[in-house]
Scaffold this motif. Structure first.
Motif, PDB file in Angstrom:
ATOM      1  N   CYS A 186       0.835  -1.212   0.000  1.00 32.01           N
ATOM      2  CA  CYS A 186       0.000   0.000   0.000  1.00 32.01           C
ATOM      3  C   CYS A 186       0.867   1.259   0.000  1.00 32.01           C
ATOM      4  N   ARG A 191      -0.600   3.264  -2.981  1.00 25.62           N
ATOM      5  CA  ARG A 191      -2.013   2.903  -2.860  1.00 25.62           C
ATOM      6  C   ARG A 191      -2.647   3.506  -1.605  1.00 25.62           C
ATOM      7  N   TYR A 224      -7.072   1.016 -12.169  1.00 24.37           N
ATOM      8  CA  TYR A 224      -7.450   0.728 -10.780  1.00 24.37           C
ATOM      9  C   TYR A 224      -8.117  -0.641 -10.732  1.00 24.37           C
ATOM     10  N   ASP A 228      -5.672  -3.105  -6.368  1.00 18.37           N
ATOM     11  CA  ASP A 228      -5.486  -1.705  -5.995  1.00 18.37           C
ATOM     12  C   ASP A 228      -6.559  -1.286  -4.996  1.00 18.37           C
ATOM     13  N   THR A 232      -5.879  -0.187  -1.134  1.00 13.56           N
ATOM     14  CA  THR A 232      -6.271   1.177  -0.783  1.00 13.56           C
ATOM     15  C   THR A 232      -7.248   1.145   0.382  1.00 13.56           C
TER      16      THR A 232
END
Length: 260
Positions: A186, A191, A224, A228, A232
């Motif tokens: 991340c 992310r 995305y 992802d 996130t």
């Protein structure tokens, strides 16, 4: 000051607080495999480290559970505190050390997430292929996160009304192993920044309430994917990150759980 900035300050405060001390065997019941603790001593140790919940033999928050689930010994270099009840107690001590930083609600959620997160190890711990220098097998507990969620689901399903903390606790328990990789998956890959087009779709929502990737309105051409979105979402959870800190602090080991 933005919400992200406030979260960053909170996480830094938690990190700094935990750096001022270190878990050691004096905080544990006997760590030896041959020294199984008395049930009352186990309950006393865990309850001494809680501030909101009271753990009974067979009952916690009015939900049925088995104290025997804490009687599993981790014979591996990541958990030299040995017995699971020691690891749970140490994680709770870590959380208690953060008193004054987190809200009462956040503390209540995290106490329960810590309590339930590793109970699946009782059912999944076995001898692994790797060994110590003397040839003794090093134990593993693959899939314990999924089993812990299963145990929580089974216990909670008996209740006619779900506890207010059930959803966030379940989500943290389900994802606590992935939390070990938040830094590399991340933060290091960017992310941890929510795309501008996603912000209106998750604004005001806790990460466990975020829409699934398939339900997002993703602009044409946006790079995305599902991974992802997952990272996130995980990275956006202050409580999951604090749980990771407590997990890391609440062990006796020279080896980190954090993946770099």
């Amino acid at each position: 000051m933005s919400e992200n900035e406030l979260i960053a300050i909170c996480l830094k405060s938690c990190e700094d607080r935990l750096k001022t001390s270190k878990a050691d065997k004096t905080m544990c019941l006997n760590v030896s495999r041959d020294a199984k603790a008395d049930r009352k001593d186990v309950l006393d140790a865990m309850n001494k480290a809680t501030t909101d919940m009271t753990i009974y033999d067979g009952d916690v928050d009015g939900i049925l559970w088995e104290l025997d689930w804490t009687y599993v010994h981790a014979n591996n270099p990541h958990h030299e505190e040995g017995w699971l009840y020691n690891h749970i107690t140490l994680m709770l001590i870590a959380l208690k050390n953060l008193n004054g930083i987190l809200s009462e609600k956040a503390n209540s959620i995290l106490e329960r997430a810590i309590f339930w997160s590793d109970l699946g190890k009782y059912h999944t711990t076995k001898e692994g292929k790797k060994t110590w220098e003397d040839g003794t097998p090093i134990s593993t507990a693959f899939g314990h996160d999924k089993k812990s969620v299963e145990l929580l689901d089974e216990a909670a399903s008996i209740e006619k009304v779900m506890q207010w903390w059930y959803k966030p606790v379940r989500w943290i328990v389900a994802n606590h192993m992935k939390a070990h990789a938040i830094k590399v998956e991340c933060d290091d890959k960017g992310r941890n920044v929510i795309p501008d087009w996603l912000k209106p779709q998750v604004d005001g929502l806790e990460p466990w309430d975020w829409p699934e990737w398939a339900d997002l309105d993703i602009p044409h051409g946006a790079d995305y994917g599902k991974k992802d979105h997952m990272w996130t979402q995980l990275g956006a959870s202050k409580l999951l990150r604090v749980k990771q800190m407590c997990d890391e602090w609440g062990r006796i080991s020279d080896e980190s759980l954090i993946k770099n």
